[in-house]
Design a protein around this motif. Structure first.
Motif, PDB file in Angstrom:
ATOM      1  N   GLY A 209      35.368  36.142  34.186  1.00 16.13           N
ATOM      2  CA  GLY A 209      35.553  36.036  35.626  1.00 16.13           C
ATOM      3  C   GLY A 209      34.670  36.955  36.442  1.00 16.13           C
ATOM      4  O   GLY A 209      34.917  37.162  37.635  1.00 16.13           O
TER       5      GLY A 209
ATOM      6  N   ALA B  27      40.355  34.362  47.777  1.00  9.43           N
ATOM      7  CA  ALA B  27      39.363  34.892  46.839  1.00  9.43           C
ATOM      8  C   ALA B  27      40.031  35.431  45.583  1.00  9.43           C
ATOM      9  O   ALA B  27      39.552  35.199  44.460  1.00  9.43           O
ATOM     10  N   ALA B  28      41.138  36.146  45.752  1.00 12.28           N
ATOM     11  CA  ALA B  28      41.826  36.720  44.597  1.00 12.28           C
ATOM     12  C   ALA B  28      42.416  35.633  43.705  1.00 12.28           C
ATOM     13  O   ALA B  28      42.377  35.740  42.467  1.00 12.28           O
TER      14      ALA B  28
ATOM     15  N   HIS C  68      33.891  36.135  45.007  1.00 12.18           N
ATOM     16  CA  HIS C  68      33.736  36.654  46.358  1.00 12.18           C
ATOM     17  C   HIS C  68      32.859  37.899  46.403  1.00 12.18           C
ATOM     18  O   HIS C  68      32.308  38.243  47.458  1.00 12.18           O
TER      19      HIS C  68
ATOM     20  N   MET D 110      41.263  44.659  43.118  1.00 11.35           N
ATOM     21  CA  MET D 110      40.884  43.943  41.889  1.00 11.35           C
ATOM     22  C   MET D 110      40.722  44.938  40.739  1.00 11.35           C
ATOM     23  O   MET D 110      39.769  44.895  39.979  1.00 11.35           O
TER      24      MET D 110
ATOM     25  N   ARG E 264      41.259  32.585  43.328  1.00 10.28           N
ATOM     26  CA  ARG E 264      40.152  31.942  42.614  1.00 10.28           C
ATOM     27  C   ARG E 264      39.675  32.838  41.472  1.00 10.28           C
ATOM     28  O   ARG E 264      39.311  32.344  40.395  1.00 10.28           O
ATOM     29  N   ALA E 265      39.672  34.141  41.704  1.00  7.43           N
ATOM     30  CA  ALA E 265      39.294  35.065  40.623  1.00  7.43           C
ATOM     31  C   ALA E 265      40.309  35.004  39.490  1.00  7.43           C
ATOM     32  O   ALA E 265      39.935  35.017  38.307  1.00  7.43           O
TER      33      ALA E 265
ATOM     34  N   TYR F 268      35.225  41.693  39.450  1.00  2.61           N
ATOM     35  CA  TYR F 268      35.820  40.397  39.140  1.00  2.61           C
ATOM     36  C   TYR F 268      35.936  39.542  40.399  1.00  2.61           C
ATOM     37  O   TYR F 268      36.367  40.009  41.448  1.00  2.61           O
ATOM     38  N   GLY F 269      35.544  38.282  40.280  1.00  4.60           N
ATOM     39  CA  GLY F 269      35.718  37.340  41.369  1.00  4.60           C
ATOM     40  C   GLY F 269      34.420  36.957  42.040  1.00  4.60           C
ATOM     41  O   GLY F 269      33.559  37.808  42.308  1.00  4.60           O
TER      42      GLY F 269
END
Length: 468
Positions: free
Chosen positions: A259, A344-345, A282, A319, A347-348, A279-280
């Motif tokens: 991720g 965003a979180a 975004h 995160m 999707r991560a 991570y993520g």
């Protein structure tokens, strides 16, 4: 802080010296407002709060090494007394910044400010000594305290600027005039206070209005409201984003199996590959913003890419990923939340949890005004569409809206759960987590869901959750 005598400080802030036997004594340590942070040579700023009066700590901070207090009344120890402590603190910061030889970089936005600030600081620190805002210390008190932590050796001063209304950023830029101004995005954070996204854009754009003609405005090409701010500045405009028109852009964006974002960084000076530790997806936009700042300050694409690939998270509960010994992964993103950062979180989480069972432990997003119901409902629905394994909505009315959105999105939503408080969420998760699960914890700061993440981390360390 750069060394200044008490007499010099009194002149700068328009204060009167009290109980100071030698006004030539210099402040050589940090300027602080917390008595626990006093060091030899400090200046202690005595604010009067709702529950604590800094003046009451006068004798204690002097015994701990403070040279004097910046205060609104005499306290029987060395003090510079002023009518308004906050205004005096700002005046001192303005004076020090003008004397520094540092380049001042300021940034604002509805989401991602602190993570981006941390990236900028880590990239620029490879080039020269850099001072930056700790955490999200970005208001009329935190910003001047950060500026005052710069020394003669500081070459870059990176300041995060927050706003809760029109005129707030204008005030901050008056205290610490930037040469480079970065605007990340215009979202819905604090929309209940501002009244709409156009008003938020008006407030955020005060940053680019403050830039000098020989400065640089770094704007998000992918956000129309930010891009439109180009007309509000006399400075050079640099665009960043995934748009083909961006001066600094990302190509071939993808996520690793864990991720973490990877992409090709393209700048006017060249192209280089980036694989981030954060991570993520975004974080790609955050990284591009940092890259644009670094490019403007003379760093090459290769230097920037290396720095971004090695940068970590400097601020807690954003995160923050912990791998437990039993194979459970805890993602603590509980410092704050708004609709953009929630999406965003999630999707991560979906990217990190491929092939694993995922949990979203979510709470209230504050300050959304009339948009609160729709935004919480939308987040609950998104969790279903991303196939997050289970939603645990924590708290009162807003949590019920999260749970209802998930339920109404489809049959998976029947797996969502609404619990009353953080302890109930901990109890549920302790009983149901299995090795390999991934848990995201996120809500506005006022909810205090970091306690859930911390309890789950400790439970794994203590071996309280049995594998099954």
């Amino acid at each position: 802080m750069i060394a200044l005598s008490l007499a010099e400080i009194a002149a700068v802030v328009g204060g009167q010296t009290h109980d100071i036997p030698d006004p030539s004594v210099q402040v050589t340590g940090p300027v602080v407002r917390d008595s626990r942070e006093v060091r030899p040579g400090s200046l202690f700023v005595a604010f009067v709060g709702e529950r604590v009066d800094g003046h009451d700590f006068g004798h204690a901070v002097v015994e701990a090494g403070a040279v004097a207090l910046l205060a609104s009344r005499p306290v029987g120890v060395p003090a510079i007394v002023v009518d308004d402590v906050q205004s005096a603190l700002g005046a001192l910061a303005r004076h020090v910044v003008r004397r520094l030889g540092a380049t001042l970089v300021a940034l604002t936005g509805s989401a991602g400010k602190t993570s981006t600030k941390d990236l900028i600081a880590q990239v620029l620190a490879r080039k020269a000594p850099t001072v930056f805002t700790p955490g999200s210390f970005n208001n009329e008190i935190g910003l001047p305290l950060t500026a005052l932590s710069a020394t003669d050796e500081t070459r870059f001063l990176v300041l995060e600027m927050g706003a809760r209304g029109i005129g707030h950023i204008r005030y901050l830029t008056d205290l610490t005039p930037p040469q480079i101004g970065l605007v990340l995005n215009v979202g819905t954070a604090h929309i209940g206070e501002f009244g709409g996204r156009e008003q938020i854009a008006q407030a955020k754009g005060e940053l680019v209005e403050a830039l000098p003609e020989n400065g640089a405005a770094i704007l998000n090409a992918d956000d129309p409201l930010v891009r439109a701010m180009a007309s509000r500045t006399k400075a050079k405009v640099i665009l960043f984003g995934e748009s083909g028109e961006a001066d600094v852009r990302a190509e071939n964006v993808r996520l690793t199996d864990s991720g973490q974002p990877a992409f090709s960084l393209r700048t006017p000076s060249g192209c280089s590959e980036v694989t981030m530790r954060l991570y993520g997806e975004h974080h790609v936009s955050n990284a591009l913003a940092a890259a644009a700042v670094a490019h403007e300050l003379g760093m090459s694409a290769d230097e920037i890419a290396t720095a971004l690939s090695e940068a970590g998270s400097l601020s807690r509960w954003r995160m923050e990923v912990t791998e437990r010994p039993d194979g459970v992964t805890i993602v603590n993103d509980a410092y704050n939340a708004n609709p953009e950062s929630m999406r965003a979180a999630l999707r991560a989480l979906a990217a990190m949890g491929k092939g694993r069972r995922t949990w979203a432990v979510l709470g209230k997003m504050a300050e959304l005004g009339d948009e609160a119901l729709a935004e919480h409902d939308a987040v609950g629905r998104l969790a279903v569409r991303l196939n997050v394994g289970k939603l645990v909505a924590v708290g009162g009315r807003e949590a019920s809206w999260l749970q209802l959105g998930a339920y109404n999105e489809g049959s998976w939503g029947e797996e969502s759960v609404h619990v009353s408080d953080a302890q109930a969420a901990v109890d549920l998760l302790r009983s149901e987590l299995r090795p390999g699960d991934v848990v995201l914890v996120k809500a506005s700061r006022s909810v205090g869901l970091e306690s859930v993440a911390q309890a789950l981390v400790e439970a794994g360390t203590e071996g309280e959750v049995a594998a099954r």
